[in-house]
Design a protein around this motif. Structure first.
Motif, short mmCIF file in Angstrom:
data_model
loop_
_atom_site.label_atom_id
_atom_site.label_comp_id
_atom_site.label_asym_id
_atom_site.label_seq_id
_atom_site.Cartn_x
_atom_site.Cartn_y
_atom_site.Cartn_z
N THR A 7 33.89 45.04 51.68
CA THR A 7 35.10 45.60 50.87
C THR A 7 35.49 45.05 49.84
N ASP A 8 36.00 45.95 48.69
CA ASP A 8 36.37 45.24 47.63
C ASP A 8 37.82 44.75 48.00
N ILE A 9 38.34 44.33 46.80
CA ILE A 9 39.72 43.61 46.95
C ILE A 9 40.81 44.21 46.26
N ASP A 10 40.82 44.12 44.90
CA ASP A 10 41.66 44.71 43.96
C ASP A 10 41.84 46.23 44.06
N LEU A 40 33.26 40.06 51.48
CA LEU A 40 34.44 40.22 50.91
C LEU A 40 33.62 40.49 49.20
N ALA A 41 33.79 41.57 48.53
CA ALA A 41 33.10 41.67 47.38
C ALA A 41 33.80 42.11 46.38
N SER A 42 33.89 41.38 45.26
CA SER A 42 34.94 41.71 44.14
C SER A 42 34.40 41.23 42.73
N GLY A 43 35.04 41.64 41.80
CA GLY A 43 34.86 41.26 40.35
C GLY A 43 35.38 39.94 40.28
N ASN A 44 36.24 39.43 41.02
CA ASN A 44 37.03 37.93 41.20
C ASN A 44 35.79 37.02 40.81
N THR A 45 36.53 35.67 40.80
CA THR A 45 35.59 34.57 40.72
C THR A 45 35.44 34.12 42.38
N GLU A 65 32.23 38.22 40.96
CA GLU A 65 31.60 38.70 39.50
C GLU A 65 30.92 40.00 39.61
N ASN A 66 31.46 40.95 40.34
CA ASN A 66 30.61 42.02 40.53
C ASN A 66 29.35 41.92 40.90
N GLY A 67 28.85 41.04 41.57
CA GLY A 67 27.42 40.74 42.22
C GLY A 67 26.79 39.57 41.28
N ASP A 141 34.93 48.71 33.43
CA ASP A 141 36.44 48.63 33.48
C ASP A 141 36.89 48.86 34.81
N THR A 142 37.37 48.03 35.57
CA THR A 142 37.80 47.98 37.19
C THR A 142 39.26 48.74 37.25
N GLY A 143 39.83 48.71 36.16
CA GLY A 143 41.35 49.15 36.38
C GLY A 143 42.22 48.02 36.20
N PHE A 144 41.49 46.71 36.39
CA PHE A 144 42.19 45.28 36.75
C PHE A 144 41.81 44.69 35.56
N ALA A 145 40.44 44.83 34.86
CA ALA A 145 39.91 43.81 33.84
C ALA A 145 38.72 44.68 33.25
N ILE A 146 38.24 44.05 32.05
CA ILE A 146 37.01 44.85 31.70
C ILE A 146 36.09 43.48 31.65
N HIS A 147 34.75 43.81 32.32
CA HIS A 147 33.84 42.77 32.58
C HIS A 147 32.73 43.36 31.92
N LEU A 148 31.91 42.20 31.32
CA LEU A 148 30.51 42.37 30.59
C LEU A 148 29.60 41.82 31.48
N THR A 154 24.67 44.01 40.06
CA THR A 154 26.06 44.84 40.66
C THR A 154 26.35 44.46 41.99
N LYS A 155 27.45 44.93 42.59
CA LYS A 155 27.93 44.67 43.87
C LYS A 155 26.68 44.99 44.95
N GLY A 156 26.20 46.42 44.48
CA GLY A 156 25.03 46.90 45.56
C GLY A 156 24.27 46.09 45.71
N GLY A 177 36.14 50.78 48.76
CA GLY A 177 36.15 50.26 47.40
C GLY A 177 37.07 51.12 46.53
N ASP A 178 37.31 50.88 45.40
CA ASP A 178 38.30 51.68 44.58
C ASP A 178 38.04 52.15 43.19
N SER A 179 36.90 51.46 42.85
CA SER A 179 36.64 51.70 41.33
C SER A 179 35.02 51.61 40.82
N VAL A 180 34.82 51.87 39.73
CA VAL A 180 33.36 52.19 39.06
C VAL A 180 32.35 50.93 39.59
N ASN A 181 33.12 49.73 39.84
CA ASN A 181 32.54 48.53 40.11
C ASN A 181 31.79 48.49 41.43
N ASP A 182 32.41 49.64 42.23
CA ASP A 182 32.05 49.47 43.72
C ASP A 182 31.16 50.63 43.94
O1 LIG Z 1 37.91 41.65 39.11
C1 LIG Z 1 38.18 42.94 38.83
O2 LIG Z 1 38.34 43.27 37.87
C2 LIG Z 1 38.75 43.86 39.96
O3 LIG Z 1 38.62 43.12 41.19
P1 LIG Z 1 38.04 43.75 42.48
O4 LIG Z 1 36.52 44.15 42.11
O5 LIG Z 1 38.44 43.08 43.60
O6 LIG Z 1 38.60 45.27 42.56
#
Ligand SMILES: O=C(O)COP(=O)(O)O
Ligand SMILES: [Mg+2]
Length: 226
Positions: A7-10, A40-45, A65-67, A141-148, A154-156, A177-182
């Motif tokens: 599962t994603d988080i944000d 737990l799979a997230s773009g967070n640290t 960090e998205n994988g 763009d995850t909707g919460f931050a922009i990642h490079l 990737t998470k996959g 998940g909820d966003s493009v990074n998932d």
């Molecule tokens: O870190 C983000 O931008 C979003 O976090 P998330 O992958 O848990 O939704």
């Protein structure tokens, strides 16, 4: 039927202000107590995910960090993928171009990141993609931050490696998940679900779109499939 969860988080366990759903926590604890493995799979640290994992009660198996970073349990090897130097050079190029125009682009948790670069959504992702069109980085763009991040990290991709370390196949998992990074992990899950607030790309990649949004929608999915 799935016998594990990724599962994603944000936006999946939280609302749009990153407030954690207590309904989702109750369902997570129910499946953890049933000894169902959870990633737990997230773009967070990694340090964010370690704290979150302890507070929720999972075993520390995480994708950060998205994988870009992933690890089996709290004591497993910390795998780092990608090339943060390339991402940093790309970020600097964006800053040089947009800061003079007043865009802030505040870095998020940069001292705790090993693989990607994440910053505030002070400029449209499309503009950042245009600036970086000649550089080997993905703009996410995850909707919460922009990642490079480096293409292919990737998470996959991390999900496939972690599942193998767990003696499972991605098809054994319910993926939420909820966003493009998932999208990369939603496409691999045996059953993939998204809450009603999910982005169009995530809804497209999922098997089921839940009626309710955010953590409450994910709680409904956990109740239904695990
Ligand atoms: O870190 C983000 O931008 C979003 O976090 P998330 O992958 O848990 O939704
Ligand atoms: Mg999310």
């Amino acid at each position: 039927m799935p016998r594990a969860l990724i599962t994603d988080i944000d936006g999946t366990l939280t609302d749009d202000r990153r407030r954690l759903s207590t309904e989702a926590v109750d369902e997570l604890r129910r499946i953890i107590d049933a000894e169902i493995p959870v990633i737990l799979a997230s773009g967070n640290t990694l340090c964010f995910l370690d704290a979150f994992s302890h507070m929720i009660g999972t075993d520390g198996t995480i994708i950060a960090e998205n994988g870009g970073v992933y690890r089996l349990g709290y004591l497993g090897e910390k795998h780092i993928a990608g090339d943060q130097e390339v991402c940093l050079a790309a970020y600097q190029k964006v800053v040089d171009e947009l800061r003079p125009k007043g865009d802030d682009l505040r870095l998020f948790s940069s001292r705790y990141r090993d693989s990607d670069i994440a910053f505030s959504r002070d400029a449209p992702a499309a503009l950042i993609k245009e600036i970086l069109k000649d550089m080997p980085v993905e703009v996410i763009d995850t909707g919460f931050a922009i990642h490079l991040q480096i293409p292919g990290v990737t998470k996959g991709a991390a999900f496939e490696k972690l599942a193998a370390e767990m003696g499972l196949a991605p098809a054994d998992f319910l993926a939420a998940g909820d966003s493009v990074n998932d999208v990369s992990m939603l496409k691999l899950g045996g059953i993939s679900v998204v809450p009603a607030n999910a982005s169009p790309e995530a809804k497209e990649a999922a098997d089921h779109v839940m009626e309710r949004s955010f953590g409450e929608g994910t709680a409904d999915a956990l109740r239904k499939y695990l």
